[in-house]
Design a protein around this motif. Structure first.
Motif, PDB file in Angstrom:
ATOM      1  N   SER A 112      47.393  50.008  40.218  1.00  0.00           N
ATOM      2  CA  SER A 112      46.649  48.872  39.365  1.00  0.00           C
ATOM      3  C   SER A 112      47.003  48.665  38.046  1.00  0.00           C
ATOM      4  O   SER A 112      47.462  49.832  37.287  1.00  0.00           O
ATOM      5  N   THR A 113      46.818  47.556  37.394  1.00  0.00           N
ATOM      6  CA  THR A 113      47.129  47.105  36.321  1.00  0.00           C
ATOM      7  C   THR A 113      46.453  45.917  35.659  1.00  0.00           C
ATOM      8  O   THR A 113      45.460  45.452  36.593  1.00  0.00           O
ATOM      9  N   ARG A 114      46.653  45.453  34.614  1.00  0.00           N
ATOM     10  CA  ARG A 114      45.917  44.069  34.118  1.00  0.00           C
ATOM     11  C   ARG A 114      47.174  43.329  33.941  1.00  0.00           C
ATOM     12  O   ARG A 114      48.312  43.742  33.329  1.00  0.00           O
ATOM     13  N   MET A 115      46.983  41.985  34.139  1.00  0.00           N
ATOM     14  CA  MET A 115      47.919  41.033  33.715  1.00  0.00           C
ATOM     15  C   MET A 115      47.520  39.744  32.897  1.00  0.00           C
ATOM     16  O   MET A 115      46.259  39.650  32.868  1.00  0.00           O
ATOM     17  N   ARG A 116      48.229  39.211  32.431  1.00  0.00           N
ATOM     18  CA  ARG A 116      47.656  37.984  31.655  1.00  0.00           C
ATOM     19  C   ARG A 116      48.393  36.708  32.556  1.00  0.00           C
ATOM     20  O   ARG A 116      49.404  36.655  32.858  1.00  0.00           O
ATOM     21  N   LEU A 117      47.455  35.553  32.568  1.00  0.00           N
ATOM     22  CA  LEU A 117      47.925  34.476  33.539  1.00  0.00           C
ATOM     23  C   LEU A 117      47.508  33.508  32.436  1.00  0.00           C
ATOM     24  O   LEU A 117      46.340  33.191  31.983  1.00  0.00           O
ATOM     25  N   ALA A 118      48.520  32.414  32.789  1.00  0.00           N
ATOM     26  CA  ALA A 118      48.504  31.261  31.799  1.00  0.00           C
ATOM     27  C   ALA A 118      47.571  29.970  32.117  1.00  0.00           C
ATOM     28  O   ALA A 118      47.250  29.302  31.539  1.00  0.00           O
ATOM     29  N   GLN A 119      47.501  30.181  33.560  1.00  0.00           N
ATOM     30  CA  GLN A 119      46.652  29.162  34.379  1.00  0.00           C
ATOM     31  C   GLN A 119      46.390  29.417  35.846  1.00  0.00           C
ATOM     32  O   GLN A 119      46.748  30.605  36.157  1.00  0.00           O
ATOM     33  N   THR A 120      45.676  28.683  36.473  1.00  0.00           N
ATOM     34  CA  THR A 120      45.458  28.835  37.964  1.00  0.00           C
ATOM     35  C   THR A 120      46.844  28.944  38.646  1.00  0.00           C
ATOM     36  O   THR A 120      47.373  28.059  38.132  1.00  0.00           O
TER      37      THR A 120
END
Length: 150
Positions: A112-120
């Motif tokens: 598990s981790t967290r990510m950064r998403l710029a858009q859908t």
């Protein structure tokens, strides 16, 4: 002695605003970029479906912190275990999000981790097994801006 050009605070703010306005239009990954990354890693080998479970939210109200969990069905024995899991996002500037490496000593192929998403965009997870076989799954994450759609 040379003189330095002085940039006013207002000019600096205008330049920063222009750069931020243009930034979303800069290069983004797409499905083809993800496919290119997979070709670099595995050549023309095609992944099968099944065995891999990707847990991401359908809607992310904050694209800066999107949780992700991946788990692969495997007995995790010396002859039958998960070697790696790669996670890609087809709408970020660079498609690679994370890579996880496993050994039989792990006992379970889960991370598990967290990510950064710029858009859908689509999130793609690919698992490589000890025998060289590949498994893949994909899920779309809708990124909303302040809960107003994205």
């Amino acid at each position: 002695m040379t003189s330095l050009t002085t940039v006013s605070r207002r000019d600096a703010l205008c330049l920063t605003a222009a750069a931020l306005a243009l930034a979303p239009g800069l290069a983004r990954a797409d499905a083809a970029a993800v496919e290119a990354e997979l070709r670099k890693l595995y050549g023309d080998k095609k992944p099968g479906s099944g065995k891999i479970r990707l847990d991401v939210p359908q809607i992310a109200e904050n694209g800066l912190v999107v949780p992700i969990s991946v788990e692969v069905e495997s007995p995790m024995t010396e002859k039958d275990h998960v070697k790696t899991v790669h996670v890609f996002a087809d709408g970020n500037p660079l498609p690679g999000i994370a890579s996880f490496r496993f050994t039989p000593a792990c006992g379970r192929a889960a991370a598990s981790t967290r990510m950064r998403l710029a858009q859908t965009q689509n999130i793609v997870a690919v698992a490589e097994m000890a025998d060289g076989s590949l498994f893949s799954t994909k899920s779309e994450v809708k990124v909303t801006i302040g809960g107003c759609g994205g």
